[in-house]
Design an enzyme around this catalytic site. Sequence first.
Site, PDB file in Angstrom:
ATOM      1  N   CYS A 277       0.817  -1.226   0.000  1.00  0.00           N
ATOM      2  CA  CYS A 277       0.000   0.000   0.000  1.00  0.00           C
ATOM      3  C   CYS A 277       0.846   1.270   0.000  1.00  0.00           C
ATOM      4  O   CYS A 277       0.638   2.170  -0.826  1.00  0.00           O
ATOM      5  CB  CYS A 277      -0.983  -0.009   1.170  1.00  0.00           C
ATOM      6  SG  CYS A 277      -0.229   0.115   2.809  1.00  0.00           S
ATOM      7  N   HIS A 325      -2.707   1.348   6.955  1.00  0.00           N
ATOM      8  CA  HIS A 325      -3.024   1.253   5.529  1.00  0.00           C
ATOM      9  C   HIS A 325      -3.157   2.666   4.953  1.00  0.00           C
ATOM     10  O   HIS A 325      -3.559   3.601   5.645  1.00  0.00           O
ATOM     11  CB  HIS A 325      -4.329   0.490   5.316  1.00  0.00           C
ATOM     12  CG  HIS A 325      -4.596   0.161   3.874  1.00  0.00           C
ATOM     13  ND1 HIS A 325      -3.836  -0.742   3.160  1.00  0.00           N
ATOM     14  CD2 HIS A 325      -5.530   0.629   2.996  1.00  0.00           C
ATOM     15  CE1 HIS A 325      -4.290  -0.827   1.912  1.00  0.00           C
ATOM     16  NE2 HIS A 325      -5.313   0.000   1.792  1.00  0.00           N
ATOM     17  N   HIS A 337      -5.710   1.833  -4.430  1.00  0.00           N
ATOM     18  CA  HIS A 337      -4.817   1.309  -3.393  1.00  0.00           C
ATOM     19  C   HIS A 337      -4.416  -0.128  -3.709  1.00  0.00           C
ATOM     20  O   HIS A 337      -5.004  -0.788  -4.569  1.00  0.00           O
ATOM     21  CB  HIS A 337      -5.486   1.385  -2.014  1.00  0.00           C
ATOM     22  CG  HIS A 337      -6.613   0.418  -1.814  1.00  0.00           C
ATOM     23  ND1 HIS A 337      -6.885  -0.191  -0.606  1.00  0.00           N
ATOM     24  CD2 HIS A 337      -7.588  -0.051  -2.661  1.00  0.00           C
ATOM     25  CE1 HIS A 337      -7.949  -0.970  -0.706  1.00  0.00           C
ATOM     26  NE2 HIS A 337      -8.393  -0.909  -1.937  1.00  0.00           N
TER      27      HIS A 337
END
Length: 364
Positions: A277, A325, A337
């Site tokens: 990520c 994240h 993402h």
Amino acid sequence: MGRGKHSVLAAAVTVVCAVTVLGAPGTALASARPAPTPSPSASPTASPTLPPDKDLEAVRAKLDKLYHDAAVATDAYNAAEEKAKKQSAEIVDLARKIVKGQQKLDDLKDRAGAAARAQYRGGGLPPEAQLMLSEDPQNFLDGAGRVLEGERATKGLIGEMTRTQQDLKQYAKDASDRWQKLEANRKAKAAAKKKIQQRIAAAEKLQSRLEKRQQERLAQLEQEAALKAQTAWLDTGVLKEIRSKASEAGRKAVEFATAQIGKPYEWGAEGPKTYDCSGLTSQAWAAAGHPVPRTSQEQWKQLKHVDVKDVRPGDLIIYFDDASHVAMYVGDGAIVHAPRPGRTVTLAGAGSMPILGVVRPDAG
């Protein structure tokens, strides 16, 4: 972002996130999907009965926990990796200084040795004694000046040798400290890697126990949960408040990130074939000319925070209380993402996960 690309992006968001949910807050989830039509040839008892949804929900919750733990460990791994790179570079720089300092010290010693040999050739007497034995006044005056110059040069030589020796001692101490920190980071990196591998292996083992129809139902439950969260987020009216347009750098970052759609997730990866990520977001902003920290936690700590209502394309949305994240906002209530192992870089609803906050890489 150009009008044509904006339309393409909006269409992609529609496909991935179900536009009836993204664009119409309050719409029932059931309306986003057609009701399944049973096959006329299929018997109601032809397939094994699926376990109750609550059991699969428990499986989904456990998978979420395992992948979340893996994400936290991945951030720790990436942080240790970045520190190790920095410390290794510092050790190399110190080694160069040590080599250069030793060469300088050797040269100073050679010069001191040459001065000693010159004194020996003068009969072993110091310049002051030789001067006192001179009977020529002019020679005495000339010699006095040379003696003073020699004394200053000798003192300077000794002082420079002392400073160089002190520098070498400090360089060696600094290098030793860096080695110790590097070794600590190597251990932290190895521990994080082990944890990542354990969590991913456990998740894959759990999924492998499910039959194909159970896995399909599990995927459906995951989509429903994401759509439900996105709908709740949109029901707040936040999308009506978001009006900001992308900066020039933000537009470039979005173009880079969306160009990676379909590439696999891989923990610790920064492209060009795979990403995690923060690897995706850091590389996107590097391509836009604004390097950002490597990890989602450092991006949250170091970059400027902005209100969610002020988010603009290119901004980074940080998720979960531990900032484990990160995704990039691309507009129209959507993000791009790298979700987790087993998935690819994709578009999703910006509110499909718990939002911690928004940061702007090119603020100011």
